[in-house]
Design an enzyme around this catalytic site. Structure first.
Site, short mmCIF file in Angstrom:
data_model
loop_
_atom_site.label_atom_id
_atom_site.label_comp_id
_atom_site.label_asym_id
_atom_site.label_seq_id
_atom_site.Cartn_x
_atom_site.Cartn_y
_atom_site.Cartn_z
N GLU A 258 0.97 -1.56 0.00
CA GLU A 258 0.11 0.08 0.08
C GLU A 258 0.45 1.11 0.20
O GLU A 258 0.04 1.95 -0.69
CB GLU A 258 -1.07 0.35 1.37
CG GLU A 258 -2.21 -1.29 0.95
CD GLU A 258 -3.09 -0.70 0.00
OE1 GLU A 258 -3.23 0.72 -0.87
OE2 GLU A 258 -3.90 -1.69 -0.46
N TYR B 260 -5.87 6.38 3.83
CA TYR B 260 -6.22 5.72 3.03
C TYR B 260 -5.97 4.54 3.09
O TYR B 260 -6.60 2.84 3.44
CB TYR B 260 -6.08 6.28 0.88
CG TYR B 260 -5.54 4.98 0.62
CD1 TYR B 260 -7.17 4.59 -0.20
CD2 TYR B 260 -3.98 4.46 0.29
CE1 TYR B 260 -6.39 3.18 -0.89
CE2 TYR B 260 -4.34 3.58 0.01
CZ TYR B 260 -5.42 2.58 -0.85
OH TYR B 260 -5.50 1.66 -1.83
N ASP C 169 -9.00 6.28 -2.68
CA ASP C 169 -8.01 6.36 -3.15
C ASP C 169 -8.47 6.91 -4.57
O ASP C 169 -9.76 7.58 -4.62
CB ASP C 169 -6.95 5.73 -3.12
CG ASP C 169 -7.29 5.10 -4.97
OD1 ASP C 169 -8.33 4.72 -5.38
OD2 ASP C 169 -6.52 3.99 -5.10
#
Ligand code: SF4
Length: 354
Positions: free
Chosen positions: A36, A119, A137
């Site tokens: 991520e 996020y 996102d």
């Protein structure tokens, strides 16, 4: 009802378009976290090789926590946005040394880690801990804006509220991790920024943007900030088998990476002006130098800066005037240093390294 229809269609699309990605087949919290962070400003196709390289070198939280920062930056080299790597490293130390190596397991606790924003915390919390929190996102914003026809700018505070509320409404609370990934995958592969694949999209019949022909104008984003031009004149100093490097320690681009001794000018200075400038004369006043090569201007684009760089490659007869200011590195060891891409590219093209 319309939210449920949307969610079901997104999950159904995911069944067809889901890619086999390494962090999906080996889903540890650590792997999810690293992926991520890598994907924060990088497309999957570009980030995947960096992910493999990073995980091979630092396979778990311990190896990352005890690594030195230069090794971490080296593994990150070429990905850009180096603060991501520095924060990842800091958070790894936090988890390993202060939390007994145990990852925080909730959205609110994950957010306290260095470099982990809303996020990323939502992605990890939903994928690894099944917490029903929407990960929002750019892909998700685009899909929501188009499908539901929302014209509020996605980067305004009002837009943030509207999209957060909408994302929470469409989230499938029984499988939030799968749903979040389905949304991102759909935005990345089907409802793409340019040329979305509307004609093979199962959401088409109920999509606002498709029915109004507005896919090209949604989502709306207000323009913010300007791009700053910077003029970097690099001095590539060669002394026998060595080159001199400068470690960038200030809070600026490429912090803690290495570049060459640098003279930054406020305007674009032509080579004949530059080698007769006061700055040049000050640097070499006690030194006999041989100028071997001047590069063309090289343009390097960063998110908010446009770099105009020129490299002046020269040899010197003694190291003594530079050794206290810069790091003298044997040419054989240069590629062990974490280098900004522009420096790495330049060195890669220069014969003196080979
Ligand atoms: Fe996106 Fe087009 Fe599908 Fe609408 S129809 S969701 S704009 S791909």
């Amino acid at each position: 009802m319309k939210y449920l229809v949307f969610s079901k269609k997104i999950l159904s699309e995911y069944g067809f378009i889901k890619r086999d990605l390494p962090w999906r087949t080996n889903t540890t919290i650590y792997n999810t976290w690293v992926s991520e962070i890598i994907l924060q400003q990088t497309r999957v196709s570009q980030g995947i090789n960096f992910y493999y390289r990073f995980i091979e070198r630092f396979p778990n939280i311990e190896t990352l926590a005890i690594a030195n920062e230069e090794d971490v930056l080296k593994m990150w080299q070429g990905l850009g946005y180096y603060s991501r790597a520095r924060n990842l490293h800091t958070a790894a130390k936090q988890i390993f040394f202060e939390m007994n190596g145990v990852f925080p397991s909730s959205f609110s606790e994950l957010k306290k880690l260095k470099g982990v924003g809303k996020y990323t915390a939502a992605a990890i919390a939903s994928i690894c801990f099944n917490e029903p929190v929407a990960a929002i996102d750019g892909n998700v914003l685009r899909v929501l804006a188009r499908y539901f026809g929302i014209e509020t700018p996605i980067n305004s505070s009002e837009g943030e509220k509207i999209f957060s509320s909408l994302a929470a409404k469409v989230l499938d609370n029984d499988q939030p991790g799968t749903f979040n990934q389905a949304m991102m995958e759909f935005g990345a592969l089907k409802c793409t920024p340019k040329k979305p694949l509307c004609f093979e999209c199962s959401l088409q019949s109920s999509c606002f943007a498709f029915s109004k022909g507005m896919a090209a104008v949604l989502p709306v984003k207000t323009k913010k900030g300007t791009v700053r031009d910077r003029f970097l004149n690099y001095i590539v100093l060669e002394y026998n088998d060595f080159l001199f490097f400068n470690k960038r320690t200030k809070n600026d681009i490429w912090k803690n990476l290495y570049d060459f001794p640098l003279i930054e000018t406020t305007t674009n200075t032509l080579p004949e002006q530059f080698i007769n400038s006061n700055q040049w004369n000050d640097l070499f006043k006690h030194e006999e130098v041989t100028l071997k090569n001047i590069s063309d201007e090289i343009i390097h684009i960063l998110s908010h800066q446009k770099i105009h760089a020129r490299f002046y490659y020269l040899t010197i007869k003694t190291e003594k005037n530079f050794i206290t200011q810069f790091n003298m590195i044997n040419k054989l060891n240069i590629f062990e240093l974490p280098l900004p891409k522009i420096i790495d590219n330049y060195i890669g093209k220069m014969d003196f390294i080979k």
